[in-house]
Design a protein around this motif. Structure first.
Motif, PDB file in Angstrom:
ATOM      1  N   PRO A 227      68.769  16.812  32.513  1.00 23.15           N
ATOM      2  CA  PRO A 227      67.529  17.541  32.736  1.00 23.15           C
ATOM      3  C   PRO A 227      67.325  18.640  31.686  1.00 23.15           C
ATOM      4  O   PRO A 227      68.311  19.149  31.140  1.00 23.15           O
ATOM      5  N   TYR A 228      66.062  18.977  31.441  1.00 21.50           N
ATOM      6  CA  TYR A 228      65.715  19.995  30.457  1.00 21.50           C
ATOM      7  C   TYR A 228      64.893  21.103  31.110  1.00 21.50           C
ATOM      8  O   TYR A 228      64.274  20.891  32.149  1.00 21.50           O
ATOM      9  N   GLY A 229      64.790  22.216  30.400  1.00 24.63           N
ATOM     10  CA  GLY A 229      63.800  23.225  30.737  1.00 24.63           C
ATOM     11  C   GLY A 229      64.363  24.433  31.448  1.00 24.63           C
ATOM     12  O   GLY A 229      65.423  24.372  32.070  1.00 24.63           O
ATOM     13  N   GLU A 230      63.615  25.524  31.315  1.00 24.28           N
ATOM     14  CA  GLU A 230      64.088  26.787  31.876  1.00 24.28           C
ATOM     15  C   GLU A 230      63.099  27.351  32.887  1.00 24.28           C
ATOM     16  O   GLU A 230      63.073  28.539  33.152  1.00 24.28           O
ATOM     17  N   PHE A 231      62.243  26.457  33.428  1.00 23.86           N
ATOM     18  CA  PHE A 231      61.291  26.860  34.462  1.00 23.86           C
ATOM     19  C   PHE A 231      62.019  26.769  35.800  1.00 23.86           C
ATOM     20  O   PHE A 231      62.415  25.678  36.222  1.00 23.86           O
ATOM     21  N   HIS A 232      62.257  27.889  36.444  1.00 23.46           N
ATOM     22  CA  HIS A 232      62.975  27.876  37.729  1.00 23.46           C
ATOM     23  C   HIS A 232      62.666  29.159  38.486  1.00 23.46           C
ATOM     24  O   HIS A 232      62.139  30.111  37.900  1.00 23.46           O
ATOM     25  N   LEU A 233      63.004  29.184  39.771  1.00 20.06           N
ATOM     26  CA  LEU A 233      62.767  30.390  40.576  1.00 20.06           C
ATOM     27  C   LEU A 233      63.681  31.508  40.110  1.00 20.06           C
ATOM     28  O   LEU A 233      64.868  31.271  39.869  1.00 20.06           O
ATOM     29  N   SER A 234      63.129  32.719  40.009  1.00 15.24           N
ATOM     30  CA  SER A 234      63.986  33.851  39.651  1.00 15.24           C
ATOM     31  C   SER A 234      64.848  34.203  40.866  1.00 15.24           C
ATOM     32  O   SER A 234      64.502  33.863  41.998  1.00 15.24           O
ATOM     33  N   ASN A 235      65.923  34.878  40.586  1.00 13.35           N
ATOM     34  CA  ASN A 235      66.844  35.225  41.661  1.00 13.35           C
ATOM     35  C   ASN A 235      66.516  36.621  42.206  1.00 13.35           C
ATOM     36  O   ASN A 235      67.321  37.532  42.114  1.00 13.35           O
ATOM     37  N   THR A 236      65.282  36.790  42.701  1.00 15.59           N
ATOM     38  CA  THR A 236      64.852  38.098  43.216  1.00 15.59           C
ATOM     39  C   THR A 236      64.157  37.873  44.566  1.00 15.59           C
ATOM     40  O   THR A 236      64.023  36.731  45.001  1.00 15.59           O
ATOM     41  N   ASP A 237      63.682  38.968  45.159  1.00 21.03           N
ATOM     42  CA  ASP A 237      62.911  38.845  46.408  1.00 21.03           C
ATOM     43  C   ASP A 237      61.433  39.111  46.157  1.00 21.03           C
ATOM     44  O   ASP A 237      60.649  39.291  47.098  1.00 21.03           O
ATOM     45  N   THR A 238      61.055  39.165  44.893  1.00 21.70           N
ATOM     46  CA  THR A 238      59.688  39.506  44.503  1.00 21.70           C
ATOM     47  C   THR A 238      58.694  38.483  45.052  1.00 21.70           C
ATOM     48  O   THR A 238      58.973  37.282  45.007  1.00 21.70           O
ATOM     49  N   PRO A 239      57.514  38.914  45.535  1.00 20.40           N
ATOM     50  CA  PRO A 239      56.501  37.938  45.954  1.00 20.40           C
ATOM     51  C   PRO A 239      56.034  37.092  44.770  1.00 20.40           C
ATOM     52  O   PRO A 239      56.035  37.559  43.632  1.00 20.40           O
ATOM     53  N   MET A 240      55.651  35.847  45.077  1.00 22.20           N
ATOM     54  CA  MET A 240      55.322  34.910  43.996  1.00 22.20           C
ATOM     55  C   MET A 240      53.943  34.323  44.207  1.00 22.20           C
ATOM     56  O   MET A 240      53.566  33.997  45.333  1.00 22.20           O
ATOM     57  N   ILE A 241      53.246  34.145  43.071  1.00 23.20           N
ATOM     58  CA  ILE A 241      52.007  33.374  43.111  1.00 23.20           C
ATOM     59  C   ILE A 241      52.226  32.120  42.263  1.00 23.20           C
ATOM     60  O   ILE A 241      52.662  32.216  41.109  1.00 23.20           O
TER      61      ILE A 241
END
Ligand code: FAD
Length: 364
Positions: A227-241
């Protein structure tokens, strides 16, 4: 008659000498012999000089992302050159920022190996493998989007970070000229290791999507690497859109499965845009995610609603700006066409999300 024979003989002789000279100079000047490629100071390959860096790495089963087969049209095959590659070519410049040029980033498809070369690549590329798989299922999600389920043959399992993509191999077929690879985000539940699913939108005249929609059949064997790429969920509790359109749904779905699997409680609002209701899909699945993730909300948006539509209308960016004046303290996750990504970056930065907290995969 004699002068004619002499001139024919002379012309043939001169041509033979020129051809011979050309062949000798080709050997003398263009044969670079064996060259070494040093990767991240930890791996060394010995390859035949004269080929491109990308071809040499691929032949050694060392995979660098590339979607255009070395034609310098996708700009994905970037590597950092420590030494041994000369100056960037004009063909590379449209894909390299000033900072990247300063940092010796190059397109590996445009570097011809003439001597030993030393490069640096992201560590995760050392784990890229080539997979064979069988098409287990193909199903319509809309009139121009299909879900493809690929069950792995070898290796039998895959590990990846949710959000990553693979490169599907397309063999030559009657409507294409040669083999190519194209990038597709993994859309399936990452808990599943023996199969992956892809969500692919048909592009009229497109080489890979024509093959996928017109030639590929359940039961066929396919090849991909990743697999490739660096698009992933950050390891924080920040709200996401999350914002996506069309097949940009693919990595978002994978991230949502991951959130369910890890009981993630982060606030998440997902705007998904289409022209009409016919472009919307996975609506039941999104309801299911809403029931499993207490802080998740799915907002479908259509720009050309038909009678009876009671949801959000307009462009997906308009729906976001209607709902949010201020997104300070949020993170943005975007997926879709470059036009959609750029429009979303503009509205999200205007509403207070710094660019470094906006993550995206542009389906260029
Ligand atoms: C990281 C990443 C992830 C991606 N994930 C997904 C995904 O999950 N789902 C998805 O559907 N897509 C995804 N894509 C896009 C995908 O990789 C392909 O670009 C897309 O499917 C089109 O491929 P194609 O070979 O069918 O089209 P191409 O052959 O590349 O053609 C693209 C366009 O160019 C036109 N064209 C082609 N040849 C010519 C020519 N000679 N002259 C003029 N016009 C021409 C075609 O008509 C078409 O409009 C992703 C891309 C990236 C970079």
């Amino acid at each position: 008659m004699a002068p004619l024979i002499i001139s024919v003989f002379a012309v043939s002789f001169i041509s033979a000498v020129l051809a011979g000279g050309l062949a000798v100079s080709k050997v003398v000047f263009f044969s670079y012999g064996l060259c070494k490629i040093k990767i991240n100071d930890k791996k060394e390959l010995t390859v035949q000089g004269g080929q491109t860096l990308l071809s040499a790495l691929t032949a050694e089963k060392f995979f660098i992302p590339s979607a255009c087969g070395g034609k310098a049209t996708c700009g994905l095959c970037k590597v950092k050159v420590i030494n041994g590659a000369g100056e960037p070519l004009p063909t590379e410049e449209p894909f390299l920022s000033k900072e990247e040029i300063k940092d010796n980033i190059r397109l590996s498809c445009q570097i011809k190996i003439r001597n030993d070369i030393s490069i640096q690549i992201p560590e995760y590329l050392f784990n890229i493998k080539e997979y064979t798989a069988r098409v287990a299922d193909m199903r319509d999600l809309t009139y121009d989007i299909k879900q493809f389920r690929l069950e792995l043959i070898s290796p039998a399992e895959i590990a990846y970070t949710p959000g990553q993509y693979i490169q599907l191999y397309v063999p030559p077929y009657p409507e294409s000229e040669g083999e190519i690879y194209r990038a597709y985000s993994i859309s399936s539940d990452p808990a599943e290791k023996k199969a992956i699913e892809l969500v692919i939108r048909f592009v009229p005249g497109g080489i890979c999507t024509t093959w996928c929609f017109k030639y590929l059949r359940p039961g066929d064997e396919v090849k991909f690497n990743g697999p490739y790429g660096e698009f992933h969920l950050s390891n924080t509790d920040t709200p996401m859109i999350f914002i996506a359109g069309g097949s940009g749904m693919a990595p978002m779905k994978c991230l949502l499965h991951q959130m369910v699997n890890t009981n993630n409680q982060r606030k998440c609002v997902y705007f998904f845009g289409g022209n009409t209701e016919k472009d919307l899909f996975y609506l039941e699945l999104m309801k299911d995610f809403e029931s499993r993730l207490p802080n998740f909300k799915f907002v479908p948006v259509v720009s050309g609603p038909q009678a009876g539509w009671s949801g959000q209308t307009g462009l997906v960016t308009e729906a976001v700006t209607r709902q949010f004046n201020d997104l300070k303290g949020w993170e943005g996750y975007l997926c879709g066409s470059p036009g959609l990504i750029n429009a979303c970056i503009k509205i999200l930065t205007e509403r207070g999300i710094p660019k470094e907290y906006i993550y995206y995969d542009s389906f260029a």
